[in-house]
Structures are given as structure tokens and as C-alpha cells.
Scaffold this motif. Structure first.
Motif, PDB file in Angstrom:
ATOM      1  N   SER A 286      -3.104 -12.132  33.620  1.00 25.14           N
ATOM      2  CA  SER A 286      -4.006 -12.489  34.702  1.00 25.14           C
ATOM      3  C   SER A 286      -5.128 -11.458  34.776  1.00 25.14           C
ATOM      4  CB  SER A 286      -3.242 -12.515  36.035  1.00 25.14           C
ATOM      5  OG  SER A 286      -4.088 -12.910  37.078  1.00 25.14           O
ATOM      6  N   PRO A 287      -6.366 -11.856  34.965  1.00 22.08           N
ATOM      7  CA  PRO A 287      -7.478 -10.899  34.924  1.00 22.08           C
ATOM      8  C   PRO A 287      -7.401  -9.885  36.056  1.00 22.08           C
ATOM      9  CG  PRO A 287      -8.212 -13.022  35.751  1.00 22.08           C
ATOM     10  CD  PRO A 287      -6.817 -13.217  35.244  1.00 22.08           C
ATOM     11  N   PRO A 288      -7.820  -8.641  35.789  1.00 20.48           N
ATOM     12  CA  PRO A 288      -7.829  -7.624  36.839  1.00 20.48           C
ATOM     13  C   PRO A 288      -8.761  -8.027  37.973  1.00 20.48           C
ATOM     14  CG  PRO A 288      -8.260  -6.662  34.668  1.00 20.48           C
ATOM     15  CD  PRO A 288      -8.304  -8.137  34.503  1.00 20.48           C
ATOM     16  N   ILE A 289      -8.476  -7.523  39.157  1.00 20.29           N
ATOM     17  CA  ILE A 289      -9.334  -7.778  40.306  1.00 20.29           C
ATOM     18  C   ILE A 289      -9.789  -6.445  40.879  1.00 20.29           C
ATOM     19  CG2 ILE A 289      -8.175  -9.931  40.867  1.00 20.29           C
ATOM     20  CD1 ILE A 289      -6.746  -8.475  43.109  1.00 20.29           C
ATOM     21  N   SER A 290     -10.784  -6.493  41.727  1.00 23.08           N
ATOM     22  CA  SER A 290     -11.324  -5.286  42.323  1.00 23.08           C
ATOM     23  C   SER A 290     -10.811  -5.151  43.752  1.00 23.08           C
ATOM     24  CB  SER A 290     -12.855  -5.342  42.313  1.00 23.08           C
ATOM     25  OG  SER A 290     -13.394  -4.212  42.956  1.00 23.08           O
ATOM     26  N   TYR A 291     -10.298  -3.971  44.073  1.00 19.88           N
ATOM     27  CA  TYR A 291      -9.836  -3.699  45.429  1.00 19.88           C
ATOM     28  C   TYR A 291     -10.824  -2.776  46.128  1.00 19.88           C
ATOM     29  CZ  TYR A 291      -5.217  -5.570  44.212  1.00 19.88           C
ATOM     30  OH  TYR A 291      -4.183  -6.379  43.836  1.00 19.88           O
TER      31      TYR A 291
END
Length: 362
Positions: free
Chosen positions: A315-320
Motif C-alpha cells: 500500500s502506498p505511503p501516506i503523509s502524516y
């Protein structure tokens, strides 16, 4: 009209979000000054309570005298069960306080550490966009003050270093964050409660390969801190410092003291037989902890099906955001505490200052 505008600005500064509020740092400064006075009062007017300090000093004295076998490090309260960072920290305190005899000086050191932790938490409140009105709440726990200034437990230093590590991770200082986090673990293993969310944040920031590099860096810090003991007897060190299966005394438990357990002859790490000390109860808590983390990963940290397992399934990384990082880590820590088999009273410093962050994020 102008007065109404000023009143609305004042209200927003106390109750609004973000760290640019004009009164936030003014309130924080007042809280810090108040904590300085309060901690001085604790040290000067309340009596020191001997629980583990002498044992700590006896254990590190053996190291100072040349002992490197971890299974031979003992004190009046039992064997040494903390990683090597604890040894070097309390070894330094031993030298500073004349072998632990100058307890008043040790209390001043821990009082300063508590005030420093308050400053660190103010930064975390700002990152988490907690209202200024919540800042005085960090001063309300009498137990937390006494754990630092009157008991001198290693929980305080561990929590403080972990809080610094969270700031560094939130502001994208990943290398320094991993070093600080590993140092916190080296003082007391309880900092591992942050590990699941820590890894999720690392993957989001650095990708899967970068996260593994961060884990390797944490392991390297542990190796370097423990090197003298690993050279002497690596099995003795790892089994003592990172003993995940060791027993806990029922009489000191806070959260699960209601669980049945029959009193038996007390040993170093156990005092009863029954449900509390059973492998089944231990396994059920571990399972509950794991399921709760998966639930948080799916519904609070990420909102896709793969949840916490996204690094392993592509699953693609996300930004927090910075706020999300702080809330994730403190919620992960709190979930771990909820399933801790033996939550001693001094463990309050692991979570008590983070409760307003979690409350305002709910």
C-alpha cells in the motif's frame, strides 16, 4: 467593537489550535515557572521515600567495580532487569551524588528533569494543537511529581527521553529521533510500547526501506550501549535486560489487581499463583493488545483495509501531519498501557501528561 475583537482573539488564543497562538507560550512559561516552584517545594518540604534508589546504586556499583556479567548484578531488591542505558545513567548519578549518598542532590537533578519534561511536553502540546488552557493540566498529577522528586525511579528519565524522540520524529529529524528513541528503550524497556506506531510513521516518512534502516539504527544504538556486557556474556545480558516473559508481583499491580491470584512465598519477581500469573492470562493480554493496535491502525491511523500491515503488502505511503504523529504515538503507548499486566503506580509518568493530547484529539 475593538474590545469585542480583542476578546475573540484572546478566546481563540486559549481555545484555538496551532502553536502560533499569542498566549500559548506565555501560558507555557507560567506553567514552567510554577513547576520550578512546585518541585522545589517537593524537594525541600516533603520527605524522600526509599524504594529502589539504594538498589540502583548497589547494582551500578558492581559495574563500577568491574563486573560485566549481567546475571551477577543484583541489589537489595533483586537482580538488574533494565538495559545498559540504565546502568550508564545511574552510574553517572552515582558519581555525581557520592555513591548515591547525597540524595538531596539527586532530588534536585530529578526535579530539573521534571521541569525539562514539562517544557518538552509544552512543545508536544503545540505540535498537537492542544489549547493553551490545557497546559496547566500537566501540573495536576501529585504522583508524577513524587515519582521524579521523591522516588528517583528510572521511569522519569525514560519518559523524558521518549518525549524528546517524539518531537524529533514529528519534525522530520528521523535519524536523531531513532537515536533518542533507542536511548529511551535502553533506560527502560517500557518505551517499546511506542514501537508499532513508531514503525508506521517511519514507513510513511521514509518508505519501507528507510523504516528498516531506522530499525537497524535503533538496534545499533542498543548494541553500542550494551557492548561491554555483550562482550562478557551476551546471553546473560539479553535474557536479563529484555526478558519479555519475566514475572510480575501482584501486590504492585494497579490495573489488574482485581484478577484472582493466591499468595505464595515471595520471590524476586513473583508473589502469587493463579489467573494473574498464568500463561493464559498473559497470552490473552498480548492478543488483546495486538487486536487493539490493528483496530487503531485501521480506524484511527489509516483508513484503508490493510491498516498497520501496509508496509508488507505494498500500500502506498501516506503523509502524516505533526499533530497526527504525536497523537498516533501517544495513543499507541496508551493502548499498550491498557493491556499491561502489572501497571505500577510509578508508571503514571509514561502517560499522564499525554492525556490532554489524547482527549483533545478524540
Amino acid at each position: 467593537m475593538a474590545s469585542d475583537l480583542k476578546l475573540s482573539e484572546l478566546r481563540a488564543s486559549f481555545l484555538g489550535g496551532g502553536n502560533k497562538r499569542p498566549f500559548f507560550w506565555a501560558v507555557a512559561s507560567c506553567v514552567v515557572v510554577g513547576e520550578v516552584a512546585l518541585m522545589l517545594g517537593y524537594v525541600l518540604r516533603r520527605g524522600y521515600t526509599e524504594i529502589d534508589w539504594r538498589t540502583y546504586m548497589e547494582q551500578v556499583a558492581l559495574v563500577q567495580n568491574g563486573e560485566r556479567r549481567y546475571d551477577r548484578l543484583r541489589g537489595a531488591q533483586g537482580p538488574l532487569v533494565y538495559p545498559a542505558g540504565f546502568v550508564w545513567l545511574y552510574g553517572g548519578l552515582s558519581r555525581l551524588t557520592d555513591g548515591g549518598n547525597d540524595i538531596r542532590l539527586a532530588q534536585y537533578v530529578f526535579a530539573f528533569l521534571f521541569v525539562f519534561d514539562t517544557i518538552v511536553m509544552a512543545v508536544l502540546y503545540a505540535l498537537a494543537e492542544v489549547p493553551a488552557l490545557a497546559l496547566p493540566l500537566v501540573a495536576l498529577s501529585r504522583r508524577a511529581h513524587s515519582v521524579f522528586a521523591l522516588r528517583l525511579f528510572n521511569d522519569g528519565p525514560c519518559a523524558t527521553v521518549a518525549h524528546v524522540a517524539i518531537i524529533l520524529l514529528a519534525v522530520d529529524r528521523t535519524f536523531a529521533a531513532c537515536v533518542a528513541y533507542s536511548l529511551a528503550v535502553s533506560i527502560k524497556m517500557s518505551a517499546l510500547l511506542y514501537a508499532p506506531a513508531w514503525y508506521v510513521v517511519l514507513v510513511a516518512k521514509e518508505g519501507h526501506l528507510g523504516a528498516l534502516q531506522g530499525v537497524a539504527l535503533c538496534a545499533l544504538v542498543q548494541f553500542l550501549v550494551a557492548l561491554p556486557f555483550l562482550r562478557a556474556d551476551p546471553v546473560a545480558y539479553v535474557s536479563a535486560a529484555f526478558n519479555f516473559g519475566r514475572g510480575f508481583k501482584h501486590k504492585w499491580s494497579v490495573n489488574f489487581k482485581w484478577v484472582p491470584c493466591s499468595t505464595v512465598v515471595e520471590t524476586d519477581l513473583a508473589d502469587c499463583e493463579g489467573v494473574f500469573s498464568s500463561k493464559a492470562f498473559q497470552a490473552s493480554l498480548l492478543l488483546g493488545h495486538g487486536l487493539a493496535l490493528v483496530a487503531f491502525a485501521k480506524w484511527r491511523w489509516r483508513r484503508d483495509f490493510l491498516g498497520i500491515f501496509f508496509p508488507f503488502f505494498g500500500s502506498p505511503p501516506i503523509s502524516y501531519s505533526r499533530k497526527a504523529v504525536v497523537v498516533m504515538l501517544f495513543s499507541c503507548n496508551f493502548v499498550g498501557l491498557a493491556f499491561a499486566r502489572s501497571l505500577h503506580f510509578q508508571f503514571c509518568v509514561w502517560y499522564v501528561k499525554s492525556l490532554p493530547i489524547l482527549a483533545f484529539a478524540t
